[in-house]
Scaffold this active site. Structure first.
Site, PDB file in Angstrom:
ATOM      1  N   GLY A 297      44.158 -36.569  -0.510  1.00  0.00           N
ATOM      2  CA  GLY A 297      45.507 -36.215  -0.899  1.00  0.00           C
ATOM      3  C   GLY A 297      45.567 -35.183  -2.003  1.00  0.00           C
ATOM      4  N   SER A 298      46.460 -35.398  -2.969  1.00  0.00           N
ATOM      5  CA  SER A 298      46.824 -34.373  -3.947  1.00  0.00           C
ATOM      6  C   SER A 298      45.701 -33.955  -4.881  1.00  0.00           C
ATOM      7  CB  SER A 298      48.017 -34.861  -4.769  1.00  0.00           C
ATOM      8  OG  SER A 298      49.163 -34.983  -3.951  1.00  0.00           O
ATOM      9  N   ILE A 299      44.586 -34.671  -4.888  1.00  0.00           N
ATOM     10  CA  ILE A 299      43.427 -34.214  -5.659  1.00  0.00           C
ATOM     11  C   ILE A 299      43.048 -32.792  -5.251  1.00  0.00           C
ATOM     12  CG2 ILE A 299      40.917 -34.548  -5.777  1.00  0.00           C
ATOM     13  CD1 ILE A 299      41.448 -37.526  -6.127  1.00  0.00           C
TER      14      ILE A 299
END
Length: 596
Positions: A297-299
């Site tokens: 995800g947003s990592i």
């Protein structure tokens, strides 16, 4: 003068003397022929006796060897897999230590029990007594082993001292012991996935035991790993607590030195016990830190932002309008917490905007994205001293829609270790350092690759600290240690296609201290469940961020890092400005409002 009438004594010759000339005492010479002959006879007799004794000894040894080889039944193990003197030397294994010299794996002597069924007088009675001495064995199974028409069968290998004493006390004919070695892991579950274990014959099966099997076998030189047992304990404990609190099915965590590439701690839950490998469930063998591949995800927004800044397609003062969702065919890209208007680059990362990240990445292009992720080592398996390493899942055809979704961490699955290593390059001045589970020696040359410029790395340090102070990763902020990082929440892939319902990965990728980053700390929980306390959320910010905070607060003092007050200002290499690390300068703020 001689008196008259005195008797005259004629010279006589003592026994053993011969008359000679020119000798002393008026021409007499002493002869030793008789004594020499006697001595020679005595020596010859003794030599003959000694030769006869040696001949008899050799003859006896020869008869015994012939008896053992040709005539006698096996009184000791002789088949394949049975230790001989030579095999005993080969099964010795060197110890495995942590970086501070704590023993993680060692070899201890033990006894193994075998039987010669042909010499067992009463198999049933023997089995009954033996079953009482060896818990876990049934009388029926023991009787079957003792009734075989063979001269050798193993009963149990690797007995405990108490079991050995109990069996010895029975005094049963047909049973005997052989001395063997057994691998023992003093810290059990704590390092199971990393150190691994050996089989009954001391052959490495997984982990470092398997990777360095040839090195460890027959060696007395210990293998020193990069692990710090103290940090490993902290990481495992905090992950286990989070996994229980959020009712996850698994968890993983990593502590990485960003300059040396040494893995100081790495855990995968559920844990495995290397001292009892037969009890390990199949599902627990998966090393989630190095072998499991996940959409994080947003990592990935960290990497997308660094790429755009490093290529110069955007600057920190640039921005994108995030008012409207992005449509691409049948796909629609939204923000989790929408905003309207223009977000600057720092705000896009701080608010974790999917829309802004897509616009920023499209400014660089698909080919640039592929090249950049490849340079970060995210498209190939990581090179590590373990056999349990996962291969990333990539799109078969990398279209523009893939570029969009991959920019915010969907459509690409990597291992947590790959993400942690790439994060290290973001904060250490831009160098991708090879990771290792072995302790590096002082002055060792490390072959690192420059993947972003030092200036871009400096910008990322400021941005990552900003995300913790003002953005989605606030619960990871360990006071006094200036943590920077990014949360990630992604739905899990369904084995049958698409994404699973209500199954997600919640993670945080962080570094500290951000004025001079030294360590990356990552935490991930697999399939956390929402709670009332979290208002129905089970995201990285709620689930994994507190784990990172707790780990840093506990590990920093052990590493000699003292808490410090937040610096008043932090230099960022953009137009020579010096900015407050807790605020976005006015010229870097977008024109936006929260969406209704």
């Amino acid at each position: 003068m001689r008196r008259r009438n005195e008797p005259q004594i004629a010279p006589t010759r003592p026994c053993g003397m011969d008359l000679g000339q020119g000798g002393v005492h008026g021409g007499w010479t002493i002869s030793l022929d008789g004594q020499r002959k006697a001595a020679l006879e005595l020596g010859r007799t003794r030599l003959l006796v000694a030769a006869a004794v040696f001949l008899l000894a050799f003859f006896a040894v020869g008869l015994r060897l012939a008896d053992l080889a040709l005539l006698s039944e096996a009184g000791e193990p002789k088949r394949a897999g049975t230790p001989s003197a030579a095999a005993a030397l080969e099964t010795q294994r060197a110890e495995i230590l942590d970086r501070n010299g704590q023993v993680l794996a060692t070899t201890l002597p033990t006894n193994s029990l075998y039987a010669n069924p042909r010499r067992v007088i009463d198999p049933q009675a023997t089995a009954i007594e033996l079953a009482q001495a060896l818990p876990g064995f049934s009388v029926a199974s023991l009787q079957a082993m003792l009734s075989q028409d063979t001269s050798f069968t193993w009963i149990k290998r690797g007995l405990t001292p108490r079991e050995t004493a109990r069996v010895n006390g029975l005094g049963l004919p047909g049973l005997d012991f052989v001395r063997e070695e057994r691998r023992f892991y003093p810290h059990g579950h704590l390092t199971g996935h990393l150190i691994g274990y050996t089989n009954i014959d001391n052959v490495g099966q997984i982990g470092l035991e398997a990777s360095f099997d040839d090195v460890l076998r027959g060696s007395n030189e210990p293998l020193r790993s990069s692990l710090d047992l103290r940090l490993q304990h902290i990481l495992v404990e905090e992950l286990a607590e989070a996994m229980e609190e959020w009712r996850g099915v698994g968890a993983a965590g990593i502590v990485l030195d960003v300059y040396s590439g040494e893995i100081l701690a790495m855990a995968s839950l559920p844990l495995i016990d290397p001292n009892a490998p037969r009890t390990i469930p199949d599902a627990a063998f998966l090393n989630r830190a190095t072998q499991g591949v996940y959409e994080l995800g947003s990592i990935f927004k960290v990497f997308s932002t660094a790429m755009a800044l490093d290529l110069g397609v955007v600057g920190l003062a640039d921005g994108f309008d995030v008012t409207h969702p992005i449509r691409a065919g049948r796909f629609r890209i939204n923000d989790f917490k929408p905003k309207r208007g223009v977000l600057s680059i720092p705000e896009i990362l701080m608010y974790s905007s999917n829309i802004g990240t897509v616009h920023m990445t499209l400014s660089a292009g698909t080919e640039a994205q592929q090249r950049f992720l490849d340079r970060l080592g995210l498209l190939d398996p990581v090179n590590l001293e373990l056999g349990e390493v996962g291969r990333p899942l990539l799109p078969q055809v990398w279209r523009e829609i893939n570029t969009m979704t991959i920019s915010y961490g969907h459509g690409i699955a990597v291992t947590p270790l790959q993400a942690a290593r790439a994060m290290g390059a973001m904060v250490n001045g831009g160098q991708l350092v090879p990771t290792t589970l072995l302790k590096r020696t002082r002055g060792e040359r490390i072959m690192a690759e420059q993947v972003i410029s030092p200036e871009t790395s400096q910008k990322m340090n400021w941005l990552l600290r900003l995300v913790v102070k003002e953005g989605t990763t606030g619960k990871a902020d360990a006071e006094g240690y200036r943590v920077g990082g990014k949360t990630g929440t992604a739905d899990k892939l369904d084995p049958n296609g698409g994404y699973a319902v209500d199954k997600r990965i919640a993670s945080v990728l962080s570094a500290f201290p951000m004025d001079n980053p030294r360590y990356v700390v990552m935490a991930m929980v697999d399939e956390p469940k929402p709670t009332e306390y979290s208002f129905g959320y089970a995201t990285g910010g709620w689930v994994a961020a507190p784990v990172v905070k707790a780990v840093i607060e506990r590990m920093a003092p052990l590493l000699g890092i003292e808490p410090q007050a937040e610096p008043q200002a932090e230099a960022v290499a953009v137009a020579g400005d010096t900015w407050d690390p807790l605020l976005i300068p006015a010229n870097l703020r977008g024109r936006h409002v929260a969406a209704r």
